[in-house]
Every structure is written in C-alpha cells, then in structure tokens.
Design a protein around this motif. Structure first.
Motif, mmCIF file in Angstrom:
data_model
loop_
_atom_site.group_PDB
_atom_site.id
_atom_site.type_symbol
_atom_site.label_atom_id
_atom_site.label_comp_id
_atom_site.label_asym_id
_atom_site.label_seq_id
_atom_site.Cartn_x
_atom_site.Cartn_y
_atom_site.Cartn_z
ATOM 1 N N THR A 34 6.464 21.622 53.637
ATOM 2 C CA THR A 34 5.953 20.521 52.628
ATOM 3 C C THR A 34 7.080 20.185 51.728
ATOM 4 O OG1 THR A 34 3.622 21.102 53.546
ATOM 5 C CG2 THR A 34 3.918 19.806 51.461
ATOM 6 N N ASN A 35 7.187 19.000 51.398
ATOM 7 C CA ASN A 35 8.015 18.600 50.028
ATOM 8 C C ASN A 35 6.931 18.147 49.060
ATOM 9 O OD1 ASN A 35 10.013 17.774 48.394
ATOM 10 N ND2 ASN A 35 11.156 16.335 49.874
ATOM 11 N N LEU A 38 8.117 15.175 46.560
ATOM 12 C CA LEU A 38 8.045 13.735 47.246
ATOM 13 C C LEU A 38 6.338 13.406 47.353
ATOM 14 C CD1 LEU A 38 9.400 11.511 48.712
ATOM 15 C CD2 LEU A 38 8.929 12.749 50.851
ATOM 16 N N LEU A 39 5.731 14.461 47.589
ATOM 17 C CA LEU A 39 4.240 14.337 47.561
ATOM 18 C C LEU A 39 3.751 13.889 46.012
ATOM 19 C CD1 LEU A 39 1.541 13.983 48.941
ATOM 20 C CD2 LEU A 39 1.513 16.453 48.352
ATOM 21 N N LEU A 40 4.154 14.365 45.024
ATOM 22 C CA LEU A 40 4.030 14.098 43.906
ATOM 23 C C LEU A 40 4.242 12.923 43.181
ATOM 24 C CD1 LEU A 40 2.701 15.129 41.099
ATOM 25 C CD2 LEU A 40 4.967 15.772 40.512
ATOM 26 N N LYS A 41 5.534 12.395 43.740
ATOM 27 C CA LYS A 41 5.973 11.138 43.653
ATOM 28 C C LYS A 41 5.240 9.983 44.343
ATOM 29 C CE LYS A 41 10.784 12.326 42.855
ATOM 30 N NZ LYS A 41 12.084 12.215 43.573
ATOM 31 N N ALA A 42 4.584 10.109 45.418
ATOM 32 C CA ALA A 42 3.860 9.191 46.126
ATOM 33 C C ALA A 42 2.189 8.969 45.627
ATOM 34 C CB ALA A 42 3.878 9.864 47.828
ATOM 35 N N LEU A 43 1.903 10.248 45.183
ATOM 36 C CA LEU A 43 0.528 10.433 44.533
ATOM 37 C C LEU A 43 0.584 9.678 43.203
ATOM 38 C CD1 LEU A 43 -0.931 13.813 45.247
ATOM 39 C CD2 LEU A 43 -1.744 11.607 46.176
ATOM 40 N N LEU A 44 1.642 9.556 42.401
ATOM 41 C CA LEU A 44 1.737 8.950 41.089
ATOM 42 C C LEU A 44 2.053 7.500 41.566
ATOM 43 C CD1 LEU A 44 4.058 11.386 38.949
ATOM 44 C CD2 LEU A 44 1.704 10.940 38.503
ATOM 45 N N LEU A 45 2.692 7.265 42.461
ATOM 46 C CA LEU A 45 2.850 5.681 42.958
ATOM 47 C C LEU A 45 1.699 5.372 43.364
ATOM 48 C CD1 LEU A 45 5.155 3.575 42.892
ATOM 49 C CD2 LEU A 45 5.633 4.157 45.308
ATOM 50 N N ARG A 84 -1.510 11.057 53.626
ATOM 51 C CA ARG A 84 -1.265 10.892 55.001
ATOM 52 C C ARG A 84 0.152 10.456 55.548
ATOM 53 N NH1 ARG A 84 -4.072 6.699 58.743
ATOM 54 N NH2 ARG A 84 -3.854 7.842 60.908
ATOM 55 N N VAL A 85 0.710 9.564 54.892
ATOM 56 C CA VAL A 85 2.221 9.136 55.301
ATOM 57 C C VAL A 85 2.948 10.204 54.749
ATOM 58 C CG1 VAL A 85 3.648 7.360 54.718
ATOM 59 C CG2 VAL A 85 1.427 6.669 55.190
ATOM 60 N N THR A 86 3.009 10.650 53.745
ATOM 61 C CA THR A 86 4.211 11.567 53.086
ATOM 62 C C THR A 86 4.178 12.770 53.919
ATOM 63 O OG1 THR A 86 3.770 10.542 50.721
ATOM 64 C CG2 THR A 86 5.067 12.593 51.072
#
Length: 126
Positions: A34-35, A38-45, A84-86
């Motif tokens: 798990t990256n 990348l997940l943190l960036k996706a959640l912030l966005l 889900r997507v990330t």
C-alpha cells in the motif's frame, strides 16, 4: 476553531490509516504494498468539499445545519471513492476504512467537548 477542525481531520485520517494498517496483514497474501503517501494525497484532494463550508457559514440561513450535513456526506463519499480507487479495493473495505476514520474523529470530538466542559466547571466556585 481552526485548530480543533484540523485535529478532527487528523483524527479522521489517523482512523483510516490505522484501519488500513491493521487490515494490511490480513490481505498480505495478495502481495501488494500500500502506498500511503499516494493515499494521503488522494484523501486530501477528495476533501475539497469542505470548501463549501465557507459560503454556507457566510450566507447563513435556516437550512445551514442541513447544508453542513450534506457537505459532510459529500466529503465522506469522496473519501470513500478516493480510498477505493487509490488502493483498488472492494467497497466493503473502503466503507470500513471511512467508518473507522469517522469513529475516531467523533471520539476525538467527544474528548474535546469533555475537556472544554471540565475547564468551565473548574473555574466556577460551588
């Protein structure tokens, strides 16, 4: 107020990452790493819907509590989709991750409420 909101957001993200960290060994047979960056960036966005709070507070009207709840649902739905997507996971895992984040956020909010009430009662003489 901003400090409390940022603590709630941090608690929400900590709940999501905590759940996914605990869940990761259970799905280790899939051998995917798990990256989390990348997940943190996706959640912030995906939390961009919180910007809708600004006009809801500025143009206060009778439906403000309803607007705030709808904004919360919108942000949670966006976070669900981002996870889900990330991570390319199923709906159940994404839903459980968002619910665990929401649970930790509410626990953090209850601690702040209890702490603020105690401070008020300590200053009063009985």
């Amino acid at each position: 107020m901003f400090v409390i909101a940022s603590f709630e957001q941090a608690a929400f993200f900590a709940g999501i990452f905590g759940f996914l960290w605990v869940e990761q060994p259970m799905t280790a047979k899939k051998k995917k790493k798990t990256n989390f960056t990348l997940l943190l960036k996706a959640l912030l966005l995906s939390s961009y819907g919180k910007l809708l709070l600004i006009p809801a507070v500025i143009w206060e009207h009778d439906y403000t509590p309803l607007c705030l709840r709808l904004i919360k649902v919108f942000v949670l739905t966006s976070n669900f989709q981002a996870i889900r997507v990330t991570l390319n996971t199923n709906r159940r895992l994404s839903l459980l991750a968002v619910l665990s984040g929401l649970l930790l956020e509410n626990i953090q909010r209850m601690e702040w409420d209890v702490g603020s009430d105690c401070a008020v009662y300590k200053s009063q003489d009985f």
